[in-house]
Design a protein around this motif. Structure first.
Motif, PDB file in Angstrom:
ATOM      1  N   GLU A   1      -1.561  -6.663  11.754  1.00 50.25           N
ATOM      2  CA  GLU A   1      -2.697  -7.716  11.326  1.00 50.25           C
ATOM      3  C   GLU A   1      -2.677  -8.451  11.308  1.00 50.25           C
ATOM      4  O   GLU A   1      -3.134  -8.980  11.526  1.00 50.25           O
ATOM      5  CB  GLU A   1      -3.721  -7.094  10.306  1.00 50.25           C
ATOM      6  CG  GLU A   1      -3.892  -5.601  10.157  1.00 50.25           C
ATOM      7  CD  GLU A   1      -4.891  -5.141  11.285  1.00 50.25           C
ATOM      8  OE1 GLU A   1      -5.894  -6.955  11.624  1.00 50.25           O
ATOM      9  OE2 GLU A   1      -5.344  -4.468  12.601  1.00 50.25           O
TER      10      GLU A   1
ATOM     11  N   SER B   1       0.890   3.085   3.774  1.00 51.52           N
ATOM     12  CA  SER B   1       1.482   1.972   4.779  1.00 51.52           C
ATOM     13  C   SER B   1       2.192   0.966   4.624  1.00 51.52           C
ATOM     14  O   SER B   1       1.078   0.272   4.007  1.00 51.52           O
ATOM     15  CB  SER B   1       1.035   2.458   5.792  1.00 51.52           C
ATOM     16  OG  SER B   1       1.984   1.763   6.690  1.00 51.52           O
TER      17      SER B   1
ATOM     18  N   PHE C   1      -0.986  -1.671   6.088  1.00 54.44           N
ATOM     19  CA  PHE C   1      -2.076  -1.801   5.097  1.00 54.44           C
ATOM     20  C   PHE C   1      -2.618  -2.777   3.707  1.00 54.44           C
ATOM     21  O   PHE C   1      -1.219  -3.037   3.621  1.00 54.44           O
ATOM     22  CB  PHE C   1      -2.605  -0.012   4.812  1.00 54.44           C
ATOM     23  CG  PHE C   1      -2.560   1.121   5.560  1.00 54.44           C
ATOM     24  CD1 PHE C   1      -3.169   0.405   6.838  1.00 54.44           C
ATOM     25  CD2 PHE C   1      -3.095   2.346   5.189  1.00 54.44           C
ATOM     26  CE1 PHE C   1      -3.251   1.214   7.693  1.00 54.44           C
ATOM     27  CE2 PHE C   1      -2.830   3.002   6.419  1.00 54.44           C
ATOM     28  CZ  PHE C   1      -2.820   2.512   7.768  1.00 54.44           C
TER      29      PHE C   1
ATOM     30  N   ASP D   1       1.012  -0.251  -0.693  1.00 54.92           N
ATOM     31  CA  ASP D   1       0.014   0.003  -0.047  1.00 54.92           C
ATOM     32  C   ASP D   1       0.928   1.662   0.256  1.00 54.92           C
ATOM     33  O   ASP D   1       1.668   1.175   0.915  1.00 54.92           O
ATOM     34  CB  ASP D   1      -0.975  -0.004   0.965  1.00 54.92           C
ATOM     35  CG  ASP D   1      -2.010   0.843   1.222  1.00 54.92           C
ATOM     36  OD1 ASP D   1      -3.182   1.027   0.977  1.00 54.92           O
ATOM     37  OD2 ASP D   1      -1.695   2.110   1.544  1.00 54.92           O
TER      38      ASP D   1
ATOM     39  N   GLU E   1      -1.511  -7.184   3.340  1.00 53.77           N
ATOM     40  CA  GLU E   1      -0.620  -6.378   3.985  1.00 53.77           C
ATOM     41  C   GLU E   1       0.654  -7.370   4.189  1.00 53.77           C
ATOM     42  O   GLU E   1       0.835  -8.410   4.070  1.00 53.77           O
ATOM     43  CB  GLU E   1      -0.529  -6.531   5.324  1.00 53.77           C
ATOM     44  CG  GLU E   1      -2.256  -5.641   6.008  1.00 53.77           C
ATOM     45  CD  GLU E   1      -2.661  -6.580   6.140  1.00 53.77           C
ATOM     46  OE1 GLU E   1      -3.462  -7.794   5.953  1.00 53.77           O
ATOM     47  OE2 GLU E   1      -4.862  -5.744   7.150  1.00 53.77           O
TER      48      GLU E   1
END
Length: 589
Positions: A195, A132, A135, A129, A163
């Motif tokens: 995550e 970041s 993400f 992403d 991610e």
């Protein structure tokens, strides 16, 4: 010379030894090696300017057998290059040199090209992403280049995945693309985001275009296998930890338990030839996950790799001993599998893992770090059962004092404190060959890699780039305290009926060639040669400026063993040197 250890019964070892002796005799007159590079090129930016040394940490490769084109994808450079390759193995025309703006597209991580027998060819590239890495990233699908069209154009399809999609791989029929999302934690606007890792299976139609429908996306989460609905550990977690699964850190802060799913950061993937099963390495966790990617779309099992006992082997664990100095230490190391390859030998399937190793720092979890130098341990941190000899070696920089030792493995509670009872290092410093069905360890390469480097390239033994003003010889021993030969990638293929394994060092630029002896019970890797391109005396910067730095920082290799026009070519992508080298595999009689 025959190699290392066979984890089988005595009768099986005897049969394997007899077969090995027979093959050794037959191989006496044919040593398989690499020719000096057919071609090598330093990768330039869009303005034909050389990037600064050590700009990239990962360069990946893809080959198109229809257009005879090699693709190179640079992570930090955000660039895709493609070259035509002539029949003699030299690079032809530069077909494309395109750069993505990371603030808009993110950083490119991996590339795969697949041409189905019937249907649309597809070039897949994964991206972080742009905001970041914590993400969800994307996979973008492009039409491959051709000799008539050297414009990449816009992607005809893109999918939001997970991610940090670090590794992608097509099934053999190109119908499914499996995406490994590493899920690395990262700070964003003062918040620590983590995550955890996952795997995504993208199923696409044969005729795959911008107007295609019937595209399915299946998510496979590791916490479904490890956690109960409230986020607590299922009973299997304790069993896995007992078998060597690393679950670190365990808390977000001093009070809050960390759900185990956030501990999972998958690294690499291999897909079984049947296309139904995927093997995902969990390097930090010291395990491999077995996934159903066909119907159930789930984690079927997680296999901890346990620990390698160094009681019968030797290593150089010091950067203070001024060169190779091997010693036997009664310690252990977590295997920590990284790169992985599936092979079939003598009608038997095996999974080969590069047991590289990795250390962890997670500042968002109370500054968690899982390592420190051996000499920095205080006597109160060591168990009373740790013998005097090992204590002395830990304090000695020329032995284990320089070595990076785990602060969380091999501990037990003594007087209300966790103390080190088993000294544990990171990575197996070699490779493991495991049964393709059970993942039971069959054979391992342990200290042979370092011994061969000592024999042939002693002046740059375990070297690594540390500073542009230093030289490869001055940086000798740099990786001895950590990962030894630091093998970062494995590639396999056939040469004149022999199964080859190419092992590339992520630091020294050395390429090892082994032949896998075809034994059902105990496949043995048989050393043939080791090759390193580049100078050793001048500074890294001078060598880089003169295009004589070699394959420093190997992050990908690609071997063509059955192409009609390009037999036995090995492509080597190096990140630190930001280069592409092409070698031909040959035998010296």
């Amino acid at each position: 010379e025959p190699l290392q250890t066979c984890h089988n019964s005595r009768r099986r070892r005897m049969r394997s030894l007899l077969l090995l002796i027979a093959l050794s005799v037959s191989s006496t007159w044919a040593i398989i090696t690499l020719t000096p590079s057919i071609d090598t090129i330093q990768l330039l930016d869009a303005n034909n300017v050389l990037f600064p040394l050590n700009t990239s940490t990962s360069n990946k490769l893809a080959w198109d057998e229809v257009s005879d084109m090699i693709y190179i994808l640079g992570k930090e450079t955000g660039t895709l290059w493609a070259f035509s390759v002539t029949t003699d193995g030299t690079l032809g025309s530069l077909m494309i040199n395109t750069t993505w703006d990371p603030s808009m597209f993110g950083e490119p991580l991996d590339i795969e090209l697949c041409r189905p027998n019937t249907g649309t060819p597809r070039l897949a590239i994964s991206f972080t992403d742009p905001t970041s890495p914590a993400f969800a990233g994307k996979v973008r699908f492009y039409n491959p280049l051709s000799t008539q069209s050297s414009e990449l154009g816009d992607p005809f399809y893109q999918a939001v995945v997970g991610e940090y999609p670090v590794d992608i791989k097509f099934t053999m029929d190109c119908a499914r693309l499996v995406v490994v999302n590493q899920g690395i934690p990262s700070f964003f606007e003062g918040e620590y985001l983590d995550e955890g890792g996952s795997v995504i299976v993208l199923t696409t139609p044969a005729e795959f275009t911008s107007t295609s429908d019937h595209i399915s996306i299946d998510f496979i989460y590791f916490n479904d296998f490890l956690e109960d609905p409230s986020g607590g550990d299922l009973p299997i977690v304790a069993q896995l930890v007992e078998q060597g699964f690393r679950r670190m850190p365990t808390r977000i802060d001093n009070q809050t338990p960390l759900p185990i799913g956030r501990n999972i950061e998958p690294t690499s993937i291999e897909i079984a030839p049947n296309g139904n099963t995927a093997y995902v390495t969990l390097e930090k966790n010291n395990a491999v996950a077995v996934l159903d990617i066909n119907t159930l779309m789930r984690v079927n099992n997680i296999i901890p790799f346990g620990f390698r006992n160094w009681g019968n082997f030797y290593m150089d664990a010091s950067e203070s001993d001024n060169g190779p100095r091997f010693e036997n230490y009664r310690i252990r190391s977590a295997y920590m599998p990284g790169s992985v390859q599936w092979i079939t030998s003598n009608d038997t399937d095996y999974l080969i893992t590069v047991d590289k190793g990795v250390m962890s720092e997670k500042p968002g979890y109370d500054g968690f770090v899982d390592f420190k130098r051996g000499s920095s341990f205080t006597p109160t941190e060591l168990s009373e059962d740790l013998d005097t000899s090992l204590r002395e070696k830990l304090a000695d920089p020329s032995r284990l004092g320089d070595a990076f030792i785990s602060t969380v493995d091999g501990t037990r509670e003594e007087s209300t404190f966790q103390k080190i009872v088993n000294i544990t290092m990171f990575g197996g410093r070699g490779i493991s060959i495991r049964d393709g069905q059970t993942l039971e360890l069959r054979t391992a390469l342990v200290d042979n890699l370092e011994r061969k480097a000592q024999d042939i390239y002693a002046s740059v033994f375990n070297t690594d780039f540390t500073d542009p003003t230093r030289s490869p010889q001055q940086d000798r021993d740099a990786t001895s305290p950590t990962f030894g030969p630091n093998i970062g990638y494995i590639e396999t293929g056939f040469f004149e009926g022999k199964k080859l394994m190419f092992l590339g060092s992520k630091s020294s630029g050395m390429i090892y060639i082994y032949v896998l002896v075809p034994s059902i019970d105990c496949p043995q890797p048989y050393f043939h040669s080791i090759y390193r391109r580049g100078g050793t005396i001048q500074t890294w910067q001078t060598l880089y400026d003169n295009n004589n730095i070699g394959d420093l920082g190997i992050t990908n290799m690609l071997y063509l063993d059955d192409s009609a026009d390009h037999n036995n070519l090995l492509f080597v992508a190096s990140a630190t040197a930001n280069s592409l080298s092409i070698y031909r595999v040959t035998d010296e009689n």
